[in-house]
Write an enzyme that holds these catalytic residues in place. Structure first.
Site, short mmCIF file in Angstrom:
data_model
loop_
_atom_site.label_atom_id
_atom_site.label_comp_id
_atom_site.label_asym_id
_atom_site.label_seq_id
_atom_site.Cartn_x
_atom_site.Cartn_y
_atom_site.Cartn_z
N CYS A 188 -91.53 16.97 -254.20
CA CYS A 188 -91.36 18.58 -254.28
C CYS A 188 -90.21 18.81 -254.84
O CYS A 188 -90.01 19.87 -255.57
CB CYS A 188 -91.32 18.86 -252.76
SG CYS A 188 -90.15 18.68 -251.92
N ASP B 24 -75.91 17.02 -239.68
CA ASP B 24 -77.30 16.19 -239.20
C ASP B 24 -77.34 15.25 -238.16
O ASP B 24 -78.26 14.57 -238.00
CB ASP B 24 -77.69 15.65 -240.40
CG ASP B 24 -79.39 15.50 -240.44
OD1 ASP B 24 -79.89 16.43 -239.82
OD2 ASP B 24 -79.77 14.61 -241.16
#
Length: 315
Positions: free
Chosen positions: A242, A131
């Site tokens: 979510c 990342d």
């Protein structure tokens, strides 16, 4: 005799020994044109918000050989971060991934150990990524067979859920066997889409960062848009909504990685203490943490937004 081929079984066995939950291998090839076109359309529509670094290095994301010349293999790994604690009732909280030590450092350190165990040298035989470079991590995790991309865009591991950090080795050696993608298993479920308080999820695995609470509370600089404080609830950094409703996360198991355990000082913070947080307190509390991404000013902005909404709702 000098080794010329990686053993897929050995790579996976060593990865599991180091604590990774999943590992897969794929040939280091350019991404499919349709995938590149989808990404370009997402950028052109402005759904990346102010994350300009995505546009600057879009070309590099499409081919691992542009990051590592003559690369032959991509190894994708997943590391569990699901916490084994609960925030005290009424406290402000952070997204689960940000509670421990900075995952960039933890995953990279483990990947370097993996290279050593395989008898490889970083730089000479390949590179480590987590990342911090233009690598399409979820694409490679799917391509390597770790799981599938859910409707919320997160990688879902079968029988394990989505609370995982991803990392990659891009290596110069070919492997004796490669993995293939697994079938997506979201079916007709749209719980993540419906649970998003900001309506950021499209439902096809993409989202509009300009609405996403994780983007707004971490990446965005300057004031928050009107109404965001109400959407944040008690979460002052990121958002897990979510993931919390995803049926696959009922299989999540607490992480065993000690670096992902939060400090007691973090868990003991009260709303009053958060509101009075000084910059010195911030540096001490989040030394070696991914929360530094938002900077002190950004975190205090988030705290003020939540506090203001609490005050308004109490009137």
């Amino acid at each position: 005799m000098e080794r010329t081929v990686l053993s897929s079984d050995t790579v996976k066995a060593e990865a599991l020994c180091l604590g990774f939950s999943a590992c897969g291998l794929a040939p280091a090839e350019p991404l499919p044109p349709v995938h590149a076109a989808e990404f370009r359309r997402w950028i052109d529509e402005g759904r990346h918000g102010e994350m300009d670094y995505l546009t600057r290095h879009a070309g590099l994301r499409q081919d691992p050989c542009r990051l590592v010349e003559d690369a032959r293999t991509v190894v994708s790994v997943a590391l569990n971060y699901y916490p084994d604690f609960r925030w005290p009732a009424g406290s402000y909280r952070l997204a689960r991934y940000a509670c421990g030590r900075d995952y960039h450092d933890v995953v990279k350190a483990k990947l370097r150990q993996l290279m050593l165990r395989l008898g490889l040298e970083e730089g000479a035989d390949g590179r480590v990524f987590c990342d911090t470079a233009p690598v399409d991590e979820r694409y490679w995790a799917v391509r390597c067979g770790l799981g599938w991309r859910g409707r919320n865009g997160q990688l879902i591991l079968p029988g394990a859920g989505s609370y995982f950090f991803l990392g990659e080795l891009v290596l110069l050696l070919p492997a004796d066997r490669y993995d293939g993608p697994v079938r997506g298993r979201c079916g007709s479920c749209r719980r993540c889409v419906e649970a998003c308080p900001a309506g950021a999820l499209v439902g096809d695995g993409t989202m509009d960062a300009r609405r996403c609470l994780s983007y707004l509370t971490i990446e965005r600089r300057g004031p928050l848009p009107s109404g965001v404080g109400r959407q944040m609830g008690h979460c002052i950094y990121g958002c897990d909504r979510c993931a919390e409703v995803c049926p696959w996360n009922r299989f999540a198991r607490p992480a065993t990685e000690e670096d992902f355990r939060p400090r007691e000082a973090l868990l003991s913070m009260t709303p009053a203490a958060w509101k009075e947080l000084t910059e010195e307190d911030y540096r001490s509390l989040f030394r070696g943490s991914a929360v530094k991404r938002a900077k002190y000013e950004g975190l205090m902005r988030n705290i003020r937004a939540v506090a203001a909404e609490e005050e308004e709702s109490s009137l």
